[in-house]
Write a protein that holds these residues in place. Structure first.
Motif: not given
Length: 482
Positions: A11-13, A15, A85, A137, A199-202, A402
């Motif tokens: 996941t983008p979250a 870090q 988000g 995440t 961090e900004k997640d989508q 997720s």
């Protein structure tokens, strides 16, 4: 657990290692601000009543307005985190909560304070509903995740007793206004750090459309349900006509919500999430343990105040053993227990210690001594909570994909909130009924009060004992493996 870990790791979250822990501390600071507010207000209620002219019956709305908004919006807020988000929803919640805190501190009338408290509940729901999903995440590796959840569980569980101490100190040293004003600098710093460190997640987006009917139904059901618990059920009893009517309305709204989610193209709460015995069992355990623990913190404070004669600051100091023991275990040892034994056995062991502590509290006498009748109980509650709550948080997210992490986080928060409100209403009603019947029969007031509290402590022990049974039978043993 491995499948879930692999899913969340992408996941983008997620870090880098260095920034994850500062991000965790920001999340916990936001959670602490929310949790503190639940109890910090309780000790200031007499001062608020005198200053703003609340009646005895209307004073409860200082607490109820917050609980109704908070409990009613948690599930919706968690799902919004998945869609929009989680960082976006977290920061928005912090902003709303901070602004509402200032409005509470500036309130010069009873009506203004109640409205501001409702707004605080909205901000609290937005903030807290997504935190656990964000932690999962951020920390995909089992050992680090267990430690991170231990820190979160300590803040979420022990923050209430810290609130008792802080509320008493601020109210006595300055004024009740400052129990709200202290949130301003904390909120500003938390927002700035959240934007910088997380961090900004989508979000997954609204896809084929927003489930507006589902959102309206579940929010209305939870708000009506929490209102029923904290108002007519607590004041008039569960058999009162008004309580029965509102309970039927709550169940009807919930039934309509389930039908809607089963047929919606893009449901707010996909019913497939409940196929997991681990998640379902964790939420049942959360509801029952919250009912027992929150009720005891409230009624235990009343026992110290009305029977033993403690003031607000002394009550806060009395609960420090719970906070300290829970903090030590949650931060330093809980993850080691989870890694060594898996989450299920620490959960069962911790809950069992809580049952023992609550059972001991049923023996608290009229002339109770703190070091004999109170501190051992609070020590056991802290010990049990420090062991079981981090394991429970981990289990509640173990089978979650997720894209559903925010929903699962909001769900566990919702069951905790509704369980706490229901438990408090039931335990307080039983204690008051027992006390009233004994007083009517000629029993001295302190003896009658003590007997009522003892009954509520016994019922709380039974509730947590049922949670132990569920943990032993419903939760999947296969998930013990880290």
């Amino acid at each position: 657990m491995h499948a879930t870990t692999d899913t969340l790791a992408t996941t983008p979250a997620t870090q880098g290692g260095r920034s994850r822990w500062p991000a965790l501390y920001v999340l916990c600071a936001g959670m602490l601000m929310i949790v503190l507010d639940v109890t910090i207000v309780n000790v200031a209620l007499p001062a608020i009543q005198d200053d703003l002219g609340f009646t005895s019956s209307s004073l409860a709305w200082v607490v109820n307005a917050y609980l109704i908004a908070f409990g009613g919006l948690l599930l919706l807020a968690g799902r919004l985190g998945d869609l929009l988000g989680r960082r976006t929803v977290f920061v928005a919640g912090l902003v709303v909560f901070t602004v509402a805190s200032v409005l509470c501190g500036l309130a010069n009338s009873a009506e203004a304070l109640v409205v501001a408290r409702f707004l605080q509940g909205v901000g609290g729901a937005l903030t807290s509903a997504v935190i656990l999903g964000m932690i999962v995440t951020l920390f995909p590796e089992p050992r680090e995740r267990a430690k991170a959840i231990g820190v979160y569980a300590f803040v979420a569980s022990a923050g209430g007793s810290i609130g008792l101490l802080a509320g008493g100190a601020l109210t006595q040293a300055i004024s009740w206004h400052w129990i709200f004003f202290v949130n301003l600098p904390i909120g500003i710093v938390a927002v700035l750090l959240a934007v910088k460190l997380i961090e900004k997640d989508q979000g997954i987006g609204f896809g084929r459309g927003t489930d507006v009917p589902g959102a309206v139904l579940i929010t209305a059901a939870l708000m009506v349900g929490v209102f029923t618990i904290v108002k007519p059920a607590a004041e008039l009893g569960w058999t009162a006509p008004r309580t029965i009517v509102l309970s039927i309305l709550t169940l009807t709204l919930l039934a309509c919500f389930v039908v809607r989610e089963a047929t919606a193209a893009n449901p707010l709460v996909p019913l497939r999430i409940f196929r997991s015995r681990t998640l379902t069992g964790a939420n049942l355990v959360q509801a029952l343990s919250s009912a027992g623990m929150f009720g005891i913190f409230f009624l235990g404070s009343l026992y110290l105040q009305r029977v033993l004669g403690y003031d607000a600051l002394e009550i806060g100091l009395a609960f420090l053993p719970t906070t300290l023991v829970m903090g030590l275990l949650s931060v330093r040892y809980s993850e080691k227990l989870v890694i060594r034994f898996g989450p299920r056995r620490p959960l069962i062991g911790g809950l069992s210690l809580i049952v023992v502590g609550l059972a001991l509290f049923t023996q608290a006498p009229v002339d109770g001594k703190y070091f004999v009748h109170v501190m051992p109980v609070l020590f056991l509650l802290g010990l049990g909570g420090g062991i079981c709550f981090p394991a429970l948080m981990g289990l509640s997210m173990a089978d979650v994909k997720s894209e559903d992490a925010g929903l699962a986080s909001g769900l566990i928060g919702t069951t905790a909130e509704v369980g706490a409100a229901l438990g408090l209403a039931v335990l307080a009603t039983l204690a008051a009924t027992r006390t009233e019947s004994l007083t009517t029969a000629g029993t001295p007031v302190l003896d009658a009060l003590t007997s009522g509290f003892q009954l509520s402590f016994a019922i709380a022990a039974v509730l947590v004992a049922v949670a132990v049974v569920i943990a032993c039978t419903v939760m999947r043993p296969a998930r013990d493996a880290a």
